[in-house]
Design an enzyme around this catalytic site. Structure first.
Site, mmCIF file in Angstrom:
data_model
loop_
_atom_site.group_PDB
_atom_site.id
_atom_site.type_symbol
_atom_site.label_atom_id
_atom_site.label_comp_id
_atom_site.label_asym_id
_atom_site.label_seq_id
_atom_site.Cartn_x
_atom_site.Cartn_y
_atom_site.Cartn_z
ATOM 1 N N SER A 65 -22.119 15.668 -43.996
ATOM 2 C CA SER A 65 -23.385 16.210 -43.490
ATOM 3 C C SER A 65 -24.294 16.664 -44.626
ATOM 4 C CB SER A 65 -23.118 17.399 -42.563
ATOM 5 O OG SER A 65 -22.232 17.034 -41.535
HETATM 6 N N1 SAH Z 1 -17.730 17.972 -41.183
HETATM 7 C C1 SAH Z 1 -17.791 16.692 -41.831
HETATM 8 C C2 SAH Z 1 -18.782 15.780 -41.148
HETATM 9 C C3 SAH Z 1 -18.179 14.456 -40.883
HETATM 10 S S1 SAH Z 1 -19.033 13.364 -39.814
HETATM 11 C C4 SAH Z 1 -18.032 16.829 -43.324
HETATM 12 O O1 SAH Z 1 -18.289 17.940 -43.802
HETATM 13 O O2 SAH Z 1 -17.928 15.830 -44.042
HETATM 14 C C5 SAH Z 1 -18.199 13.634 -38.277
HETATM 15 C C6 SAH Z 1 -16.732 13.386 -38.233
HETATM 16 O O3 SAH Z 1 -16.308 13.576 -36.882
HETATM 17 C C7 SAH Z 1 -16.289 11.973 -38.610
HETATM 18 O O4 SAH Z 1 -15.340 12.038 -39.631
HETATM 19 C C8 SAH Z 1 -15.684 11.416 -37.327
HETATM 20 O O5 SAH Z 1 -14.586 10.547 -37.540
HETATM 21 C C9 SAH Z 1 -15.255 12.685 -36.618
HETATM 22 N N2 SAH Z 1 -15.073 12.553 -35.171
HETATM 23 C C10 SAH Z 1 -15.824 11.837 -34.287
HETATM 24 N N3 SAH Z 1 -15.329 11.964 -33.042
HETATM 25 C C11 SAH Z 1 -14.244 12.795 -33.140
HETATM 26 C C12 SAH Z 1 -13.303 13.307 -32.202
HETATM 27 N N4 SAH Z 1 -13.350 13.007 -30.904
HETATM 28 N N5 SAH Z 1 -12.324 14.110 -32.656
HETATM 29 C C13 SAH Z 1 -12.238 14.446 -33.968
HETATM 30 N N6 SAH Z 1 -13.092 13.982 -34.904
HETATM 31 C C14 SAH Z 1 -14.088 13.169 -34.493
#
Ligand code: SAH
Length: 215
Positions: A65
């Protein structure tokens, strides 16, 4: 101090300074941004962009993010005070988790893509944070056995508010979550007994919260 660490601190401080100008006022959040080497959470090829205030690809179609949104969501959750345990849904790179872990006693984080979860674990080991528990699974279900949580942060956009997450909040606890598909709104939801009040924060852009997990 090695050159690398000096550079990291310098870049982190500059990033924190720019977030301050954009309205992040919580000094603890700014200190955590300053102290965190964001470069270890992204691929080497993109390292030169590590301290820019932008989202970046982390593989598997996912993104780390934008630092502003990391700081903003963290600041909103901490505003209530007395936040000891936090559940994060969507570990991704592990960066948001690293920020939270410097500000609360214990962070629980769930990621649906096994490869990303493993990579985040390796990356978080490089910095000295020992108050993080990670799980591979479907974040729609939260992590009931570790709850209830003072706060829950979802870092992917959900089509609707996951009921299981609401149930895993302590009374007075807060869930921060982007809701929507093309147009997403960041929502701050507060539990008041069995009632939930909602506050719209701002329009955001996240990858979708998908169903199920991927091994
Ligand atoms: N907090 C992260 C943002 C990653 S983007 C950071 O600081 O880098 C969002 C993430 O959510 C992705 O890695 C994706 O695989 C995950 N995601 C999407 N759907 C999900 C679900 N149902 N359960 C767990 N993770 C999920």
């Amino acid at each position: 101090m090695s050159n690398l660490l000096t550079n990291v601190t310098f870049h982190g401080q500059r990033l924190a300074q720019s977030l301050k100008q954009e309205g992040i006022i919580n000094e603890d959040v700014l200190a955590a941004i300053s102290a965190t080497p964001r470069q270890i959470f992204i691929d080497e090829a993109l390292e030169y962009k590590a301290y820019e205030n932008t989202a970046l690809p982390i593989g598997h179609g996912q993104t780390i993010s934008q630092p502003y949104i990391v700081a903003r969501m963290t600041q909103l959750l901490l505003a209530k005070g007395n936040i000891n345990n936090v559940l994060e849904i969507g570990t991704g790179s592990g960066y948001q988790c690293a920020i939270l872990a410097q500000l609360v006693d214990k962070v629980f984080t769930v990621e649906r893509i096994k490869a990303l979860q493993r990579q985040a674990k390796r990356r978080l080991r490089l910095i000295d944070l020992h108050n993080i528990a990670m799980k591979h699974g479907d974040g729609w279900q939260g992590w009931a056995s570790k709850g209830p949580f003072d706060a829950i942060m979802v870092t992917a956009a959900a089509s609707e508010v996951p009921i299981d997450l609401l149930q895993q909040l302590v009374d007075g606890g807060q869930l921060i979550i982007p809701i929507g598909e093309h147009t997403q709104t960041l929502m701050l939801i507060t539990r008041e007994g069995e009632r939930f009040s909602q506050q719209k924060i701002e329009t955001v852009k996240f990858v979708p919260l998908l169903a199920g997990d991927v091994s």
